[in-house]
Design an enzyme around this catalytic site. Structure first.
Site, PDB file in Angstrom:
ATOM      1  N   HIS A  48       0.845  -1.185   0.000  1.00 13.23           N
ATOM      2  CA  HIS A  48       0.000   0.000   0.000  1.00 13.23           C
ATOM      3  C   HIS A  48       0.887   1.243   0.000  1.00 13.23           C
ATOM      4  O   HIS A  48       2.111   1.151   0.155  1.00 13.23           O
ATOM      5  CB  HIS A  48      -0.934   0.011   1.213  1.00 13.23           C
ATOM      6  CG  HIS A  48      -0.229   0.061   2.533  1.00 13.23           C
ATOM      7  ND1 HIS A  48      -0.107  -1.039   3.353  1.00 13.23           N
ATOM      8  CD2 HIS A  48       0.416   1.053   3.157  1.00 13.23           C
ATOM      9  CE1 HIS A  48       0.568  -0.702   4.421  1.00 13.23           C
ATOM     10  NE2 HIS A  48       0.908   0.569   4.331  1.00 13.23           N
TER      11      HIS A  48
HETATM   12  P1  TYD Z   1      -1.300  -2.454   7.804  1.00 16.11           P
HETATM   13  O1  TYD Z   1      -0.827  -1.041   7.836  1.00 16.11           O
HETATM   14  O2  TYD Z   1      -2.108  -2.875   6.598  1.00 16.11           O
HETATM   15  O3  TYD Z   1      -0.048  -3.450   7.975  1.00 16.11           O
HETATM   16  P2  TYD Z   1       1.132  -3.882   6.980  1.00 16.11           P
HETATM   17  O4  TYD Z   1       1.302  -2.781   5.982  1.00 16.11           O
HETATM   18  O5  TYD Z   1       2.314  -4.061   7.865  1.00 16.11           O
HETATM   19  O6  TYD Z   1       0.763  -5.163   6.337  1.00 16.11           O
HETATM   20  O7  TYD Z   1      -2.098  -2.732   9.130  1.00 16.11           O
HETATM   21  C1  TYD Z   1      -2.465  -4.039   9.516  1.00 16.11           C
HETATM   22  C2  TYD Z   1      -3.695  -3.952  10.406  1.00 16.11           C
HETATM   23  O8  TYD Z   1      -3.399  -3.226  11.589  1.00 16.11           O
HETATM   24  C3  TYD Z   1      -4.852  -3.239   9.741  1.00 16.11           C
HETATM   25  O9  TYD Z   1      -6.037  -3.934  10.128  1.00 16.11           O
HETATM   26  C4  TYD Z   1      -4.871  -1.878  10.372  1.00 16.11           C
HETATM   27  C5  TYD Z   1      -4.279  -2.117  11.732  1.00 16.11           C
HETATM   28  N1  TYD Z   1      -3.483  -0.980  12.225  1.00 16.11           N
HETATM   29  C6  TYD Z   1      -3.971  -0.234  13.298  1.00 16.11           C
HETATM   30  O10 TYD Z   1      -5.065  -0.487  13.839  1.00 16.11           O
HETATM   31  N2  TYD Z   1      -3.203   0.809  13.761  1.00 16.11           N
HETATM   32  C7  TYD Z   1      -2.020   1.128  13.209  1.00 16.11           C
HETATM   33  O11 TYD Z   1      -1.341   2.093  13.664  1.00 16.11           O
HETATM   34  C8  TYD Z   1      -1.550   0.364  12.071  1.00 16.11           C
HETATM   35  C9  TYD Z   1      -0.242   0.684  11.398  1.00 16.11           C
HETATM   36  C10 TYD Z   1      -2.311  -0.683  11.626  1.00 16.11           C
END
Ligand code: TYD
Length: 132
Positions: A48
């Site tokens: 993303h």
């Molecule tokens: P995501 O940013 O998509 O993780 P990655 O890029 O590492 O795969 O986030 C994963 C999950 O965590 C998503 O459901 C959103 C949640 N999240 C939060 O609730 N708070 C946060 O600060 C972050 C970064 C993610």
């Protein structure tokens, strides 16, 4: 563009202490801290971009490969040095892979978590870069 910066570190025979003062070492106000840990082998995270979010990434332990795209150029870095941080500006597509077991990846972020700040497909990301 990604920017790598050294983290000031005091090292002696008892080990090393690295420190970050937000106002001195980070070019944005820190609104949130989160960290990735316990990532299983073979997992790929990220996939993303963010519209407005600035981030600083620190590999406190272990290593991973950070692959990014700024809409024009791709870059791939293996990060695994706890005395350095990588600044990731908004509108940077990122993928995280090849996590070494035990990796702890700390992220300092300029905004609270907000799902509407995410761009979840590469096509939408390229459109957002063109509109910039
Ligand atoms: P995501 O940013 O998509 O993780 P990655 O890029 O590492 O795969 O986030 C994963 C999950 O965590 C998503 O459901 C959103 C949640 N999240 C939060 O609730 N708070 C946060 O600060 C972050 C970064 C993610």
């Amino acid at each position: 563009m990604l920017e790598r910066r050294g983290i000031p570190t005091v090292a002696d025979r008892l080990g090393s202490l690295s420190f970050i003062e937000g106002a001195v070492h980070i070019p944005f106000e820190i609104a949130r801290v989160y960290y990735l840990h316990g990532v299983p082998g073979g997992a790929e995270r990220g996939g993303h971009a963010h519209r407005r979010l600035h981030q600083a990434m620190i590999l406190v332990s272990g290593s991973l490969v950070l692959r990014t795209h700024d809409g024009t150029e791709e870059s791939e870095l293996r990060l695994g040095e706890p005395t350095e941080l990588v600044l990731i500006p908004p509108l940077t597509w990122r993928e995280l892979r090849d996590f070494r077991p035990g990796t702890v990846c700390l992220v300092l972020a300029s905004l609270p978590y907000e799902e509407t700040d995410y761009i979840r497909t590469f096509e939408d990301f390229l459109s957002a870069v063109r509109r910039r």
